[in-house]
Design a protein around this motif. Structure first.
Motif, PDB file in Angstrom:
ATOM      1  N   ASP A  63      -6.148   6.202 -12.117  1.00 16.25           N
ATOM      2  CA  ASP A  63      -5.448   6.880 -11.025  1.00 16.25           C
ATOM      3  C   ASP A  63      -4.702   5.850 -10.189  1.00 16.25           C
ATOM      4  O   ASP A  63      -5.316   5.084  -9.452  1.00 16.25           O
ATOM      5  CB  ASP A  63      -6.431   7.663 -10.156  1.00 16.25           C
ATOM      6  N   LEU A  64      -3.381   5.832 -10.323  1.00 14.32           N
ATOM      7  CA  LEU A  64      -2.553   4.900  -9.573  1.00 14.32           C
ATOM      8  C   LEU A  64      -2.016   5.510  -8.278  1.00 14.32           C
ATOM      9  O   LEU A  64      -1.301   4.843  -7.535  1.00 14.32           O
ATOM     10  CB  LEU A  64      -1.366   4.438 -10.439  1.00 14.32           C
ATOM     11  N   SER A  65      -2.363   6.760  -8.016  1.00 13.85           N
ATOM     12  CA  SER A  65      -1.802   7.444  -6.846  1.00 13.85           C
ATOM     13  C   SER A  65      -2.742   7.465  -5.659  1.00 13.85           C
ATOM     14  O   SER A  65      -2.440   8.085  -4.635  1.00 13.85           O
ATOM     15  CB  SER A  65      -1.431   8.885  -7.218  1.00 13.85           C
ATOM     16  N   VAL A  66      -3.893   6.807  -5.756  1.00 18.98           N
ATOM     17  CA  VAL A  66      -4.913   6.906  -4.709  1.00 18.98           C
ATOM     18  C   VAL A  66      -4.368   6.508  -3.340  1.00 18.98           C
ATOM     19  O   VAL A  66      -4.614   7.190  -2.340  1.00 18.98           O
ATOM     20  CB  VAL A  66      -6.151   6.060  -5.082  1.00 18.98           C
ATOM     21  N   VAL A 117       1.293   9.662 -15.517  1.00 19.83           N
ATOM     22  CA  VAL A 117       1.231  10.803 -14.596  1.00 19.83           C
ATOM     23  C   VAL A 117       1.009  10.323 -13.167  1.00 19.83           C
ATOM     24  O   VAL A 117       1.731  10.706 -12.236  1.00 19.83           O
ATOM     25  CB  VAL A 117       0.101  11.773 -15.001  1.00 19.83           C
ATOM     26  N   THR A 118      -0.008   9.492 -12.978  1.00 22.78           N
ATOM     27  CA  THR A 118      -0.340   9.057 -11.625  1.00 22.78           C
ATOM     28  C   THR A 118       0.669   8.056 -11.081  1.00 22.78           C
ATOM     29  O   THR A 118       0.835   7.937  -9.860  1.00 22.78           O
ATOM     30  CB  THR A 118      -1.754   8.464 -11.575  1.00 22.78           C
ATOM     31  N   LEU A 119       1.353   7.330 -11.971  1.00 24.74           N
ATOM     32  CA  LEU A 119       2.419   6.439 -11.522  1.00 24.74           C
ATOM     33  C   LEU A 119       3.576   7.263 -10.947  1.00 24.74           C
ATOM     34  O   LEU A 119       4.105   6.954  -9.876  1.00 24.74           O
ATOM     35  CB  LEU A 119       2.911   5.563 -12.674  1.00 24.74           C
ATOM     36  N   GLY A 120       3.961   8.320 -11.667  1.00 25.43           N
ATOM     37  CA  GLY A 120       5.006   9.193 -11.158  1.00 25.43           C
ATOM     38  C   GLY A 120       4.573   9.911  -9.888  1.00 25.43           C
ATOM     39  O   GLY A 120       5.353  10.057  -8.932  1.00 25.43           O
ATOM     40  N   PHE A 123       4.954   7.975  -6.535  1.00 24.65           N
ATOM     41  CA  PHE A 123       6.257   8.026  -5.867  1.00 24.65           C
ATOM     42  C   PHE A 123       6.507   9.378  -5.215  1.00 24.65           C
ATOM     43  O   PHE A 123       7.101   9.456  -4.134  1.00 24.65           O
ATOM     44  CB  PHE A 123       7.359   7.697  -6.872  1.00 24.65           C
ATOM     45  N   ILE A 124       6.061  10.444  -5.864  1.00 24.16           N
ATOM     46  CA  ILE A 124       6.232  11.781  -5.282  1.00 24.16           C
ATOM     47  C   ILE A 124       5.466  11.906  -3.976  1.00 24.16           C
ATOM     48  O   ILE A 124       6.003  12.370  -2.956  1.00 24.16           O
ATOM     49  CB  ILE A 124       5.774  12.865  -6.280  1.00 24.16           C
ATOM     50  N   PHE A 125       4.208  11.485  -3.985  1.00 24.61           N
ATOM     51  CA  PHE A 125       3.370  11.598  -2.786  1.00 24.61           C
ATOM     52  C   PHE A 125       3.871  10.667  -1.681  1.00 24.61           C
ATOM     53  O   PHE A 125       3.808  11.015  -0.500  1.00 24.61           O
ATOM     54  CB  PHE A 125       1.915  11.288  -3.116  1.00 24.61           C
ATOM     55  N   GLN A 126       4.360   9.483  -2.063  1.00 24.51           N
ATOM     56  CA  GLN A 126       4.928   8.580  -1.064  1.00 24.51           C
ATOM     57  C   GLN A 126       6.142   9.219  -0.398  1.00 24.51           C
ATOM     58  O   GLN A 126       6.314   9.139   0.831  1.00 24.51           O
ATOM     59  CB  GLN A 126       5.335   7.251  -1.712  1.00 24.51           C
ATOM     60  N   SER A 127       6.985   9.861  -1.201  1.00 30.33           N
ATOM     61  CA  SER A 127       8.166  10.529  -0.666  1.00 30.33           C
ATOM     62  C   SER A 127       7.786  11.654   0.285  1.00 30.33           C
ATOM     63  O   SER A 127       8.361  11.797   1.369  1.00 30.33           O
ATOM     64  CB  SER A 127       9.017  11.077  -1.818  1.00 30.33           C
ATOM     65  N   PRO A 237      -2.080  -0.663   0.110  1.00 38.36           N
ATOM     66  CA  PRO A 237      -2.929  -1.796  -0.297  1.00 38.36           C
ATOM     67  C   PRO A 237      -4.184  -1.378  -1.049  1.00 38.36           C
ATOM     68  O   PRO A 237      -4.810  -2.198  -1.723  1.00 38.36           O
ATOM     69  CB  PRO A 237      -3.297  -2.450   1.047  1.00 38.36           C
ATOM     70  N   PHE A 238      -4.558  -0.097  -0.944  1.00 38.16           N
ATOM     71  CA  PHE A 238      -5.796   0.355  -1.574  1.00 38.16           C
ATOM     72  C   PHE A 238      -5.621   0.681  -3.055  1.00 38.16           C
ATOM     73  O   PHE A 238      -6.618   0.869  -3.755  1.00 38.16           O
ATOM     74  CB  PHE A 238      -6.344   1.576  -0.832  1.00 38.16           C
ATOM     75  N   LEU A 239      -4.392   0.773  -3.520  1.00 38.75           N
ATOM     76  CA  LEU A 239      -4.156   1.102  -4.927  1.00 38.75           C
ATOM     77  C   LEU A 239      -4.848   0.112  -5.847  1.00 38.75           C
ATOM     78  O   LEU A 239      -5.711   0.484  -6.653  1.00 38.75           O
ATOM     79  CB  LEU A 239      -2.651   1.139  -5.216  1.00 38.75           C
ATOM     80  N   LEU A 240      -4.496  -1.137  -5.737  1.00 38.44           N
ATOM     81  CA  LEU A 240      -5.067  -2.142  -6.635  1.00 38.44           C
ATOM     82  C   LEU A 240      -6.485  -2.520  -6.230  1.00 38.44           C
ATOM     83  O   LEU A 240      -7.316  -2.831  -7.087  1.00 38.44           O
ATOM     84  CB  LEU A 240      -4.173  -3.383  -6.666  1.00 38.44           C
ATOM     85  N   ASP A 241      -6.780  -2.490  -4.927  1.00 37.14           N
ATOM     86  CA  ASP A 241      -8.123  -2.877  -4.482  1.00 37.14           C
ATOM     87  C   ASP A 241      -9.192  -1.913  -4.980  1.00 37.14           C
ATOM     88  O   ASP A 241     -10.307  -2.329  -5.300  1.00 37.14           O
ATOM     89  CB  ASP A 241      -8.167  -2.958  -2.954  1.00 37.14           C
ATOM     90  N   THR A 242      -8.870  -0.612  -5.027  1.00 39.11           N
ATOM     91  CA  THR A 242      -9.867   0.347  -5.510  1.00 39.11           C
ATOM     92  C   THR A 242     -10.149   0.139  -6.993  1.00 39.11           C
ATOM     93  O   THR A 242     -11.315   0.117  -7.413  1.00 39.11           O
ATOM     94  CB  THR A 242      -9.398   1.793  -5.284  1.00 39.11           C
ATOM     95  N   ILE A 243      -9.112  -0.015  -7.776  1.00 37.68           N
ATOM     96  CA  ILE A 243      -9.291  -0.240  -9.209  1.00 37.68           C
ATOM     97  C   ILE A 243     -10.035  -1.551  -9.446  1.00 37.68           C
ATOM     98  O   ILE A 243     -10.948  -1.641 -10.270  1.00 37.68           O
ATOM     99  CB  ILE A 243      -7.939  -0.245  -9.942  1.00 37.68           C
ATOM    100  N   ALA A 244      -9.648  -2.582  -8.686  1.00 37.25           N
ATOM    101  CA  ALA A 244     -10.316  -3.880  -8.817  1.00 37.25           C
ATOM    102  C   ALA A 244     -11.790  -3.777  -8.459  1.00 37.25           C
ATOM    103  O   ALA A 244     -12.646  -4.344  -9.141  1.00 37.25           O
ATOM    104  CB  ALA A 244      -9.631  -4.911  -7.921  1.00 37.25           C
ATOM    105  N   ALA A 245     -12.107  -3.030  -7.390  1.00 37.59           N
ATOM    106  CA  ALA A 245     -13.504  -2.895  -6.963  1.00 37.59           C
ATOM    107  C   ALA A 245     -14.336  -2.193  -8.025  1.00 37.59           C
ATOM    108  O   ALA A 245     -15.473  -2.590  -8.305  1.00 37.59           O
ATOM    109  CB  ALA A 245     -13.572  -2.123  -5.646  1.00 37.59           C
TER     110      ALA A 245
END
Length: 313
Positions: A63-66, A117-120, A123-127, A237-245
Motif C-alpha cells: 500500500d503506497l497510498s497510506v 493501484v496504490t501508486l495511482g 496521486f488521486i488522494f493527494q489531489s 513522510p509516513f509512506l516509506l516509514d510505514t513500509i520500512a517499519a
C-alpha cells in the motif's frame, strides 16, 4: 539455509537494543525523560499507520497510498467539524475506509497489481486533499478530540501514546486470535490454496485494504491533533516509514510471516535511529542514506528469495 522465522524475531530486537546502547553512550541526553517523551510522541502516529500496512503486507500486497489517505482523512475531518461538530472526526475515518475499499476493489476485483493501484491512488488522494483544503494548512480546533488525544496523562505520559498502544493491542488480537487474522496469514502464505479451501480471497483483500484505510485515517487524525493542524502533504513522510517499519520488524514482503507485534520493533528502530542521529547532529543528507541502507538490510534478512515475484501482486 537460514530460518527466516528465527531471524525475523531476533534481528529487530537486537537492532533496537544495539541502537539504544550506542546512542546512550554517544549522547547522555538520549535516555533523559524529555527525549524519551519525544520518542513516544514520534513513534505513536507511525505505529498506528504501520498497523494497517502490516495487514496489507501480510497478504502479500503493498500500500503506497497510506500517507495520502492520512492527509485526506485529516483535512476532511477538520473541514467538516465546523459543520457537523465532532462527528466530522467519524467522517474522516469513513473517508479513510472508503479510500482503502477503493484500493481493494481495484486490486481484488479488477486484478490490478496493488503496487500500481496504490501508486495511482496516492496521486488521486493527494489531489483530493489539496482540493478540500484549498492547498493551505487548516488549524485543528476540535476541543473534544484534542482533549482525548492531546496532552499528557499520569502527569507525563503522552495521551497519543495510549491510543497507539490501544490500536496495537486490538490489531495484535485480531491477527492472532480471530478467523480474519488466520485467513490473512493463510492468504499471504499461499493465495491459491486459500481460495481452493473455500475462502473468498476477493472479499478478504477488499476487507484488508478497507481496514488499512480506516487505520490510516485514524493515524492522520491523530497526527492532526498532535501538530494542531491538517495540511496538504502532512502524511507524505509516513509512506516509506510505514513500509520500512513493517519490514524492519520482520514481516516478509512476500506475505504470510510477521505481524503487528513485530512491527512495534520496526517502528522503534526507525524512530530511535532518526532521533539518535539528530541528537548526534548527523547531517540530514547522510541520515537519509543510512535509513535506506537499514531498510535494504532488513529486506535481505526477511524476504524469501523464491517468492520475490509475488511482492507487488
Amino acid at each position: 539455509m537460514y530460518d527466516i522465522n528465527k531471524l525475523g524475531k531476533l534481528t529487530p530486537f537486537l537492532a533496537a537494543l544495539a541502537l539504544i546502547i550506542f546512542f546512550s553512550l554517544m549522547q547522555p541526553a538520549f535516555l533523559t525523560w524529555p527525549n524519551l517523551w519525544n520518542i513516544i510522541r514520534q513513534s505513536s502516529v507511525l505505529l498506528v499507520a504501520s498497523m494497517g500496512v502490516t495487514f496489507v503486507i501480510l497478504i502479500g500486497s503493498i500500500d503506497l497510498s497510506v500517507g495520502a489517505v492520512m492527509t485526506l482523512a485529516a483535512v476532511c475531518a477538520i473541514t467538516l467539524v465546523p459543520v457537523v461538530g465532532e462527528a466530522g472526526i467519524v467522517a474522516g475515518l469513513l473517508v479513510g475506509a472508503l479510500c482503502g475499499a477503493f484500493n481493494g476493489i481495484l486490486n481484488a476485483v479488477l486484478k490490478l497489481p496493488s503496487f500500481l493501484v496504490t501508486l495511482g491512488a496516492l496521486f488521486i488522494f493527494q489531489s483530493l486533499a489539496l482540493i478540500v483544503s484549498g492547498g493551505r494548512p487548516l488549524p485543528w480546533t476540535t476541543p473534544v478530540s484534542s482533549a482525548l488525544a492531546g496532552g499528557v496523562v499520569f502527569g507525563t505520559f503522552p495521551k497519543i501514546g495510549l491510543w497507539a498502544i490501544a490500536i496495537l493491542v486490538v490489531c495484535a488480537f485480531v491477527a492472532k486470535y480471530t478467523r480474519f487474522g488466520q485467513y490473512i496469514y493463510a492468504m499471504g502464505d499461499n493465495e491459491r490454496t486459500t481460495r481452493m479451501s473455500g475462502i473468498s480471497t476477493v472479499k478478504l483483500k477488499v476487507l484488508v485494504f478497507t481496514v488499512a484505510g480506516l487505520i490510516s485515517g485514524l493515524a492522520g487524525i491523530l497526527l492532526g491533533i498532535r501538530t494542531f493542524s491538517a495540511a496538504p502533504g502532512m502524511g507524505d513522510p509516513f509512506l516509506l516509514d510505514t513500509i520500512a517499519a513493517v519490514v524492519l520488524g520482520g514481516t516478509s514482503l512476500t506475505g504470510g510471516v510477521g505481524g503487528p507485534l513485530r512491527t512495534v520493533l520496526g517502528v522503534l528502530v526507525i524512530v530511535i535511529l532518526a532521533n539518535g542521529m539528530t541528537l548526534l547532529q548527523v547531517d540530514s543528507f547522510y541520515q537519509i542514506g543510512i535509513r535506506g541502507a537499514v531498510v535494504i538490510l532488513a529486506v535481505l534478512v526477511t524476504t524469501k528469495r523464491g517468492r520475490l515475484d509475488q511482492i507487488v501482486k
